[in-house]
Design a protein around this motif. Structure first.
Motif, short mmCIF file in Angstrom:
data_model
loop_
_atom_site.label_atom_id
_atom_site.label_comp_id
_atom_site.label_asym_id
_atom_site.label_seq_id
_atom_site.Cartn_x
_atom_site.Cartn_y
_atom_site.Cartn_z
N GLU A 21 -17.27 18.30 -41.77
CA GLU A 21 -16.03 17.54 -41.55
C GLU A 21 -16.03 16.27 -42.39
OE1 GLU A 21 -15.07 16.96 -37.42
OE2 GLU A 21 -15.52 19.05 -36.97
N SER A 22 -17.18 15.66 -42.58
CA SER A 22 -17.22 14.42 -43.38
C SER A 22 -16.86 14.73 -44.84
CB SER A 22 -18.58 13.74 -43.27
OG SER A 22 -19.59 14.56 -43.81
N ALA A 23 -17.28 15.87 -45.35
CA ALA A 23 -16.92 16.24 -46.73
C ALA A 23 -15.42 16.49 -46.83
CB ALA A 23 -17.70 17.49 -47.15
N PHE A 24 -14.86 17.16 -45.82
CA PHE A 24 -13.42 17.40 -45.84
C PHE A 24 -12.65 16.09 -45.73
CE2 PHE A 24 -9.27 18.59 -44.14
CZ PHE A 24 -8.88 19.51 -45.09
N ARG A 25 -13.14 15.16 -44.88
CA ARG A 25 -12.51 13.84 -44.76
C ARG A 25 -12.51 13.12 -46.10
NH1 ARG A 25 -14.49 13.50 -39.55
NH2 ARG A 25 -16.45 12.63 -40.22
N ALA A 26 -13.60 13.24 -46.85
CA ALA A 26 -13.68 12.60 -48.17
C ALA A 26 -12.64 13.20 -49.12
CB ALA A 26 -15.09 12.75 -48.75
N LEU A 27 -12.47 14.51 -49.08
CA LEU A 27 -11.44 15.17 -49.89
C LEU A 27 -10.05 14.74 -49.44
CD1 LEU A 27 -12.98 18.75 -50.08
CD2 LEU A 27 -12.67 17.16 -52.00
N TYR A 28 -9.85 14.67 -48.14
CA TYR A 28 -8.56 14.25 -47.60
C TYR A 28 -8.22 12.84 -48.08
CZ TYR A 28 -4.97 12.96 -44.21
OH TYR A 28 -3.81 12.53 -43.63
N ALA A 49 7.86 15.06 -45.55
CA ALA A 49 6.70 14.93 -46.44
C ALA A 49 5.42 14.82 -45.61
CB ALA A 49 6.86 13.72 -47.34
N GLU A 50 5.45 14.09 -44.52
CA GLU A 50 4.27 13.97 -43.65
C GLU A 50 3.90 15.33 -43.07
OE1 GLU A 50 5.21 10.97 -40.76
OE2 GLU A 50 5.34 9.40 -42.30
N GLU A 51 4.90 16.06 -42.60
CA GLU A 51 4.65 17.40 -42.05
C GLU A 51 4.02 18.31 -43.09
OE1 GLU A 51 5.44 19.05 -39.03
OE2 GLU A 51 5.86 17.10 -38.09
N VAL A 52 4.60 18.32 -44.28
CA VAL A 52 4.09 19.19 -45.34
C VAL A 52 2.68 18.77 -45.76
CG1 VAL A 52 4.41 19.81 -47.78
CG2 VAL A 52 6.30 20.04 -46.17
N THR A 53 2.42 17.48 -45.80
CA THR A 53 1.07 17.00 -46.14
C THR A 53 0.07 17.51 -45.11
OG1 THR A 53 1.97 15.03 -47.21
CG2 THR A 53 -0.34 14.94 -46.53
N GLN A 54 0.41 17.41 -43.83
CA GLN A 54 -0.49 17.93 -42.79
C GLN A 54 -0.68 19.44 -42.93
OE1 GLN A 54 1.16 16.76 -39.02
NE2 GLN A 54 0.82 14.58 -39.40
N THR A 59 -3.93 24.12 -44.21
CA THR A 59 -4.09 25.36 -44.98
C THR A 59 -5.34 25.27 -45.85
OG1 THR A 59 -1.70 25.73 -44.99
CG2 THR A 59 -2.99 26.89 -46.67
N ALA A 60 -5.53 24.13 -46.49
CA ALA A 60 -6.72 23.94 -47.33
C ALA A 60 -8.00 24.11 -46.50
CB ALA A 60 -6.70 22.57 -48.00
N TRP A 61 -8.05 23.51 -45.34
CA TRP A 61 -9.23 23.61 -44.47
C TRP A 61 -9.53 25.07 -44.13
CZ3 TRP A 61 -13.40 21.24 -42.90
CH2 TRP A 61 -14.06 21.67 -41.75
N ARG A 62 -8.48 25.84 -43.82
CA ARG A 62 -8.67 27.25 -43.46
C ARG A 62 -9.12 28.09 -44.66
NH1 ARG A 62 -3.61 26.92 -40.59
NH2 ARG A 62 -2.70 28.12 -42.29
N LYS A 63 -8.64 27.74 -45.87
CA LYS A 63 -8.91 28.57 -47.05
C LYS A 63 -10.10 28.10 -47.88
CE LYS A 63 -4.29 30.34 -47.52
NZ LYS A 63 -3.86 31.47 -48.29
#
Length: 186
Positions: A21-28, A49-54, A59-63
């Motif tokens: 999760e820390s690596a994903f947070r860094a990417l986020y 835009a906020e909705e689409v960003t989330q 989607t990125a996290w899942r893929k």
């Protein structure tokens, strides 16, 4: 590896794909602003835009586990996801607007129909009241000629009066009812 040392996107993607999760947070943190501004540019509204960003980062996290990063940056992949999510959002908003518009039109039509029915019922009551106040012969002439469609001659024969009497009496009844209708419309 020292946590203060900068890691490449490839390393962060590999770590995030393994569940970090820390690596994903860094990417986020690295890419949330460019993704948001892209979405905002495509959609024009901050909330969308906020909705689409989330949705993009979800989607990125899942893929991520199946991602093979071909460049040094994760941004091109996130941009692709963001564009697809934005297109989906535009379609969803258009569909929702169409459904809302249809519902509003149905409501307005129903309201209009109800108003028309109320007005027609009120007018019918007023006409029936006027007819009830007429002499019996005038009510019969109106029923035979206006309601049942008999000719003046046929009504005259059935009622035992002259053709001219039927015509004149029906004319007076219709004038009286027209006056009633006009006063009701005013």
């Amino acid at each position: 590896m020292d946590p203060t040392e900068e890691r490449t996107d490839r390393e962060l993607v590999a770590a995030a794909a393994s569940g970090s999760e820390s690596a994903f947070r860094a990417l986020y943190r690295a890419y949330v602003r460019p993704v948001y501004w892209l979405a905002h540019g495509l959609l024009g509204a901050a909330a969308d835009a906020e909705e689409v960003t989330q949705e993009t980062f979800l989607t990125a996290w899942r893929k991520l586990p199946e991602l093979v990063l071909e460049s040094e940056s994760l941004l091109p992949w996130l941009v692709t996801i963001c564009r697809f999510q934005s297109a989906n959002r535009v379609r969803r908003l258009a569909r929702d607007r169409a459904h809302t518009l249809a519902a509003v039109e149905d409501t307005l039509q129903a309201t209009s129909d109800v108003e028309g029915q109320v007005i027609a019922a009120r007018l019918a009551d007023r006409i029936l009241t006027e007819l009830a106040g007429l002499a019996e012969i005038d009510r019969e002439i109106f029923r035979l000629c206006a309601v049942e469609g008999d000719s003046y001659q046929s009504a005259a024969q059935r009622l035992g009066i002259s053709h001219g009497a039927v015509r004149n009496r029906l004319s007076r009844v219709r004038d009286q009812l027209r006056t009633t209708v006009r006063s009701e419309e005013a």
